[in-house]
Structures are given as C-alpha cells and as structure tokens.
Scaffold this motif. Sequence first.
Motif, PDB file in Angstrom:
ATOM      1  N   TYR A   1      28.378 -34.483 -17.056  1.00 58.01           N
ATOM      2  CA  TYR A   1      27.765 -33.513 -16.151  1.00 58.01           C
ATOM      3  C   TYR A   1      28.181 -33.851 -14.711  1.00 58.01           C
ATOM      4  O   TYR A   1      27.727 -34.838 -14.140  1.00 58.01           O
ATOM      5  CB  TYR A   1      26.242 -33.514 -16.298  1.00 58.01           C
ATOM      6  CG  TYR A   1      25.795 -32.989 -17.637  1.00 58.01           C
ATOM      7  CD1 TYR A   1      25.616 -31.616 -17.852  1.00 58.01           C
ATOM      8  CD2 TYR A   1      25.567 -33.860 -18.705  1.00 58.01           C
ATOM      9  CE1 TYR A   1      25.218 -31.131 -19.097  1.00 58.01           C
ATOM     10  CE2 TYR A   1      25.177 -33.388 -19.951  1.00 58.01           C
ATOM     11  CZ  TYR A   1      25.003 -32.020 -20.132  1.00 58.01           C
ATOM     12  OH  TYR A   1      24.612 -31.540 -21.371  1.00 58.01           O
ATOM     13  N   VAL A   2      29.022 -33.029 -14.162  1.00 56.67           N
ATOM     14  CA  VAL A   2      29.576 -33.275 -12.829  1.00 56.67           C
ATOM     15  C   VAL A   2      28.479 -33.094 -11.777  1.00 56.67           C
ATOM     16  O   VAL A   2      27.694 -32.131 -11.848  1.00 56.67           O
ATOM     17  CB  VAL A   2      30.730 -32.292 -12.543  1.00 56.67           C
ATOM     18  CG1 VAL A   2      31.307 -32.519 -11.144  1.00 56.67           C
ATOM     19  CG2 VAL A   2      31.810 -32.431 -13.601  1.00 56.67           C
ATOM     20  N   PRO A   3      28.354 -34.003 -10.815  1.00 58.70           N
ATOM     21  CA  PRO A   3      27.345 -33.844  -9.754  1.00 58.70           C
ATOM     22  C   PRO A   3      27.499 -32.515  -9.037  1.00 58.70           C
ATOM     23  O   PRO A   3      28.618 -32.059  -8.763  1.00 58.70           O
ATOM     24  CB  PRO A   3      27.647 -35.019  -8.806  1.00 58.70           C
ATOM     25  CG  PRO A   3      28.365 -36.021  -9.639  1.00 58.70           C
ATOM     26  CD  PRO A   3      29.157 -35.225 -10.644  1.00 58.70           C
ATOM     27  N   ARG A   4      26.388 -31.896  -8.726  1.00 56.89           N
ATOM     28  CA  ARG A   4      26.439 -30.637  -7.994  1.00 56.89           C
ATOM     29  C   ARG A   4      26.816 -30.873  -6.533  1.00 56.89           C
ATOM     30  O   ARG A   4      27.405 -29.995  -5.897  1.00 56.89           O
ATOM     31  CB  ARG A   4      25.083 -29.934  -8.083  1.00 56.89           C
ATOM     32  CG  ARG A   4      24.737 -29.460  -9.500  1.00 56.89           C
ATOM     33  CD  ARG A   4      23.414 -28.721  -9.507  1.00 56.89           C
ATOM     34  NE  ARG A   4      23.076 -28.233 -10.837  1.00 56.89           N
ATOM     35  CZ  ARG A   4      21.958 -27.563 -11.123  1.00 56.89           C
ATOM     36  NH1 ARG A   4      21.082 -27.294 -10.156  1.00 56.89           N
ATOM     37  NH2 ARG A   4      21.721 -27.167 -12.361  1.00 56.89           N
TER      38      ARG A   4
ATOM     39  N   GLN B   1      36.112 -34.902 -20.186  1.00 60.17           N
ATOM     40  CA  GLN B   1      37.159 -35.661 -19.492  1.00 60.17           C
ATOM     41  C   GLN B   1      36.606 -36.328 -18.239  1.00 60.17           C
ATOM     42  O   GLN B   1      36.910 -37.494 -17.951  1.00 60.17           O
ATOM     43  CB  GLN B   1      38.336 -34.740 -19.132  1.00 60.17           C
ATOM     44  CG  GLN B   1      39.156 -34.280 -20.322  1.00 60.17           C
ATOM     45  CD  GLN B   1      38.549 -33.061 -21.003  1.00 60.17           C
ATOM     46  OE1 GLN B   1      37.469 -32.601 -20.624  1.00 60.17           O
ATOM     47  NE2 GLN B   1      39.237 -32.550 -22.013  1.00 60.17           N
ATOM     48  N   PHE B   2      35.792 -35.589 -17.483  1.00 59.45           N
ATOM     49  CA  PHE B   2      35.169 -36.176 -16.297  1.00 59.45           C
ATOM     50  C   PHE B   2      34.299 -37.365 -16.686  1.00 59.45           C
ATOM     51  O   PHE B   2      34.363 -38.425 -16.059  1.00 59.45           O
ATOM     52  CB  PHE B   2      34.323 -35.123 -15.559  1.00 59.45           C
ATOM     53  CG  PHE B   2      33.526 -35.693 -14.414  1.00 59.45           C
ATOM     54  CD1 PHE B   2      34.103 -35.836 -13.165  1.00 59.45           C
ATOM     55  CD2 PHE B   2      32.208 -36.095 -14.604  1.00 59.45           C
ATOM     56  CE1 PHE B   2      33.376 -36.381 -12.099  1.00 59.45           C
ATOM     57  CE2 PHE B   2      31.474 -36.628 -13.551  1.00 59.45           C
ATOM     58  CZ  PHE B   2      32.056 -36.775 -12.297  1.00 59.45           C
ATOM     59  N   GLY B   3      33.475 -37.176 -17.721  1.00 61.48           N
ATOM     60  CA  GLY B   3      32.597 -38.254 -18.157  1.00 61.48           C
ATOM     61  C   GLY B   3      33.365 -39.485 -18.611  1.00 61.48           C
ATOM     62  O   GLY B   3      32.992 -40.617 -18.283  1.00 61.48           O
TER      63      GLY B   3
ATOM     64  N   ALA C   1      40.221 -33.680 -10.189  1.00 58.25           N
ATOM     65  CA  ALA C   1      40.656 -32.399 -10.754  1.00 58.25           C
ATOM     66  C   ALA C   1      39.646 -31.890 -11.778  1.00 58.25           C
ATOM     67  O   ALA C   1      39.290 -30.704 -11.782  1.00 58.25           O
ATOM     68  CB  ALA C   1      42.036 -32.551 -11.390  1.00 58.25           C
ATOM     69  N   HIS C   2      39.167 -32.784 -12.644  1.00 55.23           N
ATOM     70  CA  HIS C   2      38.185 -32.372 -13.653  1.00 55.23           C
ATOM     71  C   HIS C   2      36.837 -32.030 -13.021  1.00 55.23           C
ATOM     72  O   HIS C   2      36.081 -31.220 -13.571  1.00 55.23           O
ATOM     73  CB  HIS C   2      38.009 -33.470 -14.704  1.00 55.23           C
ATOM     74  CG  HIS C   2      39.162 -33.576 -15.655  1.00 55.23           C
ATOM     75  ND1 HIS C   2      39.491 -32.566 -16.527  1.00 55.23           N
ATOM     76  CD2 HIS C   2      40.064 -34.568 -15.861  1.00 55.23           C
ATOM     77  CE1 HIS C   2      40.550 -32.928 -17.242  1.00 55.23           C
ATOM     78  NE2 HIS C   2      40.916 -34.133 -16.857  1.00 55.23           N
ATOM     79  N   ALA C   3      36.547 -32.631 -11.859  1.00 53.54           N
ATOM     80  CA  ALA C   3      35.305 -32.294 -11.151  1.00 53.54           C
ATOM     81  C   ALA C   3      35.454 -31.026 -10.326  1.00 53.54           C
ATOM     82  O   ALA C   3      34.473 -30.541  -9.755  1.00 53.54           O
ATOM     83  CB  ALA C   3      34.905 -33.454 -10.236  1.00 53.54           C
ATOM     84  N   ARG C   4      36.697 -30.503 -10.271  1.00 58.66           N
ATOM     85  CA  ARG C   4      36.997 -29.333  -9.444  1.00 58.66           C
ATOM     86  C   ARG C   4      36.565 -29.572  -7.996  1.00 58.66           C
ATOM     87  O   ARG C   4      35.954 -28.710  -7.350  1.00 58.66           O
ATOM     88  CB  ARG C   4      36.341 -28.076 -10.017  1.00 58.66           C
ATOM     89  CG  ARG C   4      36.876 -27.716 -11.400  1.00 58.66           C
ATOM     90  CD  ARG C   4      36.301 -26.417 -11.921  1.00 58.66           C
ATOM     91  NE  ARG C   4      36.852 -26.076 -13.228  1.00 58.66           N
ATOM     92  CZ  ARG C   4      36.522 -25.003 -13.937  1.00 58.66           C
ATOM     93  NH1 ARG C   4      35.620 -24.148 -13.440  1.00 58.66           N
ATOM     94  NH2 ARG C   4      37.062 -24.761 -15.107  1.00 58.66           N
TER      95      ARG C   4
END
Length: 227
Positions: free
Chosen positions: A55-58, A10-12, A86-89
């Motif tokens: 892949y969400v950035p760290r 979803q983030f992607g 929200a999807h990236a928290r």
Amino acid sequence: MHKKTMPNKQFGNLLSEGIVSVARRQHKTVVGVEQEIGERLACSHHNVQRWRRGYVPRDTDQTAELVRYCVKHGRLDRTWAESILAHARYPGREILLREIFPEPPKHNRAPRVYQNLPARYGEFLGRQADMVRVLDGLASRWPLISIEGFGGVGKTTLAIEVARRCLPGPDAVDHLEAVVWVSAKDHPEQKRWLNEVLDTVARVLDYPYVIQLPLAQKSAEGGSAFA
C-alpha cells in the motif's frame, strides 16, 4: 463512495528489500527498523508494515523519506530507487533522484599534450638570453633555427627547454599543438632521416597507420594527416 486502493506488490517487495538491507547493515531487527522509520515519519510502525504489503503512502513526502532512508542506511543503489519510485508513481522522481544521487563534480580535463621530449635533468639556469633568441627565431617568418656550439655547452638542454616552453603549462611562452623530438645522437652515421622523422611524428600525433605506409605514400599521407 471511495475507490478501494489496491496493493502494489512490486512496491511492497522493493520496500521490504530496502528495510531488510538496513536491518542487516545496522545489525537491527526488521521490526526495529520499522519503528525507527515510524518515528522519523511521525506514524506507527504498523503503517510501515502496511506499506510493505504494497500500500503506497498517500503522502508523497513519506514516500520520498522512505527512499532517502533506505538508500542512506541500506546503501541501496540508484536502480532500486528508480524502481520503487516508479511503482509508487512518485511525481518528479528525477528531481529526487538527483538529490539522493548527486553527480560528482566534473573536473576540467586538461588538453592532451602531444610531445615526446626527453626528461628534464635539474633546473634550467643562466641561459635566458639564449632562450629569448631561439624563441624570437621561432616566432619569425622563417622559423628554422640552428643552435651551434662546442660539445658540452648545453645545446641539447637549451633545445629541450625551448620546446617545453612552447607546450601548454604554467611556464608556456608560446603554445604549439605538438612538439616532436628526433635525436641524431645515437646514429651519427645516418644520412637519411625523412622516414624516421615521419614515423616519429605519426607516433606522437597518434596516427599509427601512417607508419605502415611506403615512404612515398607516407610523405603525401603525412602531409594531410599532420596538417
């Protein structure tokens, strides 16, 4: 042993939507936008492509800058921003959302003025003494005023101007919650005015149901409604 990071589709997908939106609006290629983002974030455009795969950035600062960039250049709305954060928290996303989508300043709404006065015709000049006398009468214990004079001397103009000076505004000398104007000029033969006065007061004060009542009930209901 490091836990393997799983992609968030979803983030992607949301990030891809943002980047494509920027590319279309700025007439650039998707790769060109990825490279521009990479330059802004001091990383390779390959990193951006990896983020697009979910892949969400760290680094949360990178996530914030991705959202800022896409909203600014792709004209994406708050719903999109809320969803991708929200999807990236993303922690404290409400603070970032308020930064990106600041609320417009709240203007002080002027209080509603209840009045049905006729329009002014020109400036009111030369009657200040009469104005003061009428206003003093309105401020007295028994505020029932009669303005008398020959036809054409400006009785109606004086009454209207006094009424306007009692309404909220820069020229106010007294503040009344409402001013109701009932004129007998067009009906000189009319003898009974109570019903018309009550109906006019009801319309000005926005009590339309009172108008539909019988006169006897209207008088009783109007007394409590207009108090």
